[in-house]
Design an enzyme around this catalytic site. Structure first.
Site, short mmCIF file in Angstrom:
data_model
loop_
_atom_site.label_atom_id
_atom_site.label_comp_id
_atom_site.label_asym_id
_atom_site.label_seq_id
_atom_site.Cartn_x
_atom_site.Cartn_y
_atom_site.Cartn_z
N GLY A 1 -36.12 -18.31 37.64
CA GLY A 1 -36.55 -18.57 38.85
C GLY A 1 -37.91 -18.83 39.05
N ASP B 1 -36.58 -22.15 34.82
CA ASP B 1 -35.93 -22.51 35.90
C ASP B 1 -35.14 -23.54 35.78
OD1 ASP B 1 -35.67 -23.61 38.83
OD2 ASP B 1 -37.15 -21.83 39.14
N ARG C 1 -35.09 -26.15 37.77
CA ARG C 1 -35.62 -27.46 38.26
C ARG C 1 -36.23 -28.16 37.12
NH1 ARG C 1 -38.48 -24.81 43.62
NH2 ARG C 1 -37.05 -22.92 43.74
N ASP D 1 -30.39 -22.43 32.99
CA ASP D 1 -29.37 -22.32 34.16
C ASP D 1 -28.86 -20.70 33.71
OD1 ASP D 1 -27.10 -21.79 35.95
OD2 ASP D 1 -26.22 -23.69 35.02
N TYR E 1 -26.61 -13.03 51.96
CA TYR E 1 -27.67 -12.62 51.00
C TYR E 1 -27.85 -11.31 51.17
CZ TYR E 1 -32.74 -12.16 49.93
OH TYR E 1 -33.78 -11.85 49.14
#
Length: 327
Positions: free
Chosen positions: A13, A39, A41, A58, A147
């Site tokens: 992340g 990450d 992304r 991932d 969360y």
């Protein structure tokens, strides 16, 4: 490990609000050749150039995760990949999958490769039955948000892996994080970052929380400091592990607006309450007691409301003058 020992670190992340700045801080501390930034992304590599080697990862694939750790001889994992509070509430099933299955993979990879593991928790781990003022380190934790449920579950799971398998798991319960570098990513306390951008660019801000909503906050330099220091702490001194209360300041939206007006006198604050984020905020503490972190590993923040506000406005103001400030 002590702070003088070179570590090989992977950050999952790494494109997130904390991950991006932590990546550069760790590269400066241990050397970029010792840092792996990861990450899911696609745009992460360019944004984190100079912070270390990039691996697209991932965290839901244990094989990918394990291969990245082994290939780079990693001995410390900072596992930051997760969905934040407001986003998680919009898709609770996805939040459970990413936040919990990703954590299980991180724990298993840490166990199999003898890595230390940092997993951030949050004030979101608390709930409406928790004492709101001076919230203790050890107290009832019955969150109402998905969360929060994943954060409490994560703390317990990390403690289990420490006791059962000897994995060196550690964490802190972050309050709201305020950054002058990375934009927020769907948290309940995002207003405390957005307000500075709007104040500089437009002279006004519409807040989604009530004016008297008190929450713990922390400036990003202190958040990075906490994440690094708890991992460098002597384990012999740690009674708690997953996770320590840490905080630096607490304020309401109206208090923050008043502080901004000291620098931008014409700043106007309006309110349009988001019931989802307001309900989440109302279930969180007004302020936490972080005496255990102070006692067990010497935690001490460097910024308060006044110094944080002044620094945020100075940094973002310079960026605006150069035409590089947008939100």
């Amino acid at each position: 490990m002590g702070k003088d020992e070179k570590r090989s670190v992977i950050i999952t992340g790494a494109a997130g609000q904390i991950g991006a700045e932590l990546s550069f801080a760790l590269a400066e501390r241990y050397g970029a050749d010792k840092i792996v930034v990861s990450d899911i992304r696609d745009d992460t590599e360019g944004r984190l150039e100079g912070a270390g080697r990039f691996v697209k990862l991932d965290v839901l694939s244990k094989d990918e995760f394990s291969a990245a750790v082994r290939r780079n001889n990693v001995d410390v994992i900072y596992h930051l990949a997760a969905l934040l509070s407001a986003v998680a509430e919009g898709n609770p099933q996805k939040a459970w999958k990413i936040n919990m299955e990703g954590l299980v993979n991180a724990l298993e990879v840490a166990r199999e490769n003898r890595c230390s593991l940092f997993v951030p928790s949050s004030i979101g781990a608390f709930g409406p039955d928790t004492p709101l003022d001076d919230t203790p380190q050890d107290t009832i934790m019955r969150p109402y948000s998905m969360y929060g449920v994943t954060k409490v579950s994560g703390e317990l799971l990390c403690d289990y892996y420490n006791r059962k398998f000897g994995v060196d798991t550690r964490g802190v319960r972050f309050p709201g994080i305020i950054s002058n570098v990375t934009l927020p990513g769907g948290g309940t306390t995002d207003y405390a970052v957005e307000i500075f951008y709007r104040a500089i660019l437009e002279g006004r801000y519409t807040c989604y929380l009530k004016p008297d909503t008190s929450l713990d906050m922390m400036y990003m330099p202190d958040a990075i400091k906490a994440a690094i220091e708890v991992m460098e702490a002597d384990p012999a001194g740690l009674h708690h592990r997953n996770a320590f209360n840490v905080t630096a300041m607490h304020f309401t939206p109206e208090m923050l607006a008043a502080e901004i007006r000291k620098h931008i006198p014409g700043f106007r604050m309006e309110y349009k309450i988001d019931p989802v984020r307001q309900a989440i905020a109302d279930s969180w503490p007004n302020f936490m007691n972080d005496s255990c972190a102070r006692k067990e590993w010497g935690w001490a923040p460097e910024y308060n409301l006044e110094s944080m506000t002044a620094d945020m406005l100075e940094v973002l103001g310079k960026r605006a003058a150069e035409g590089g400030l947008e939100i």
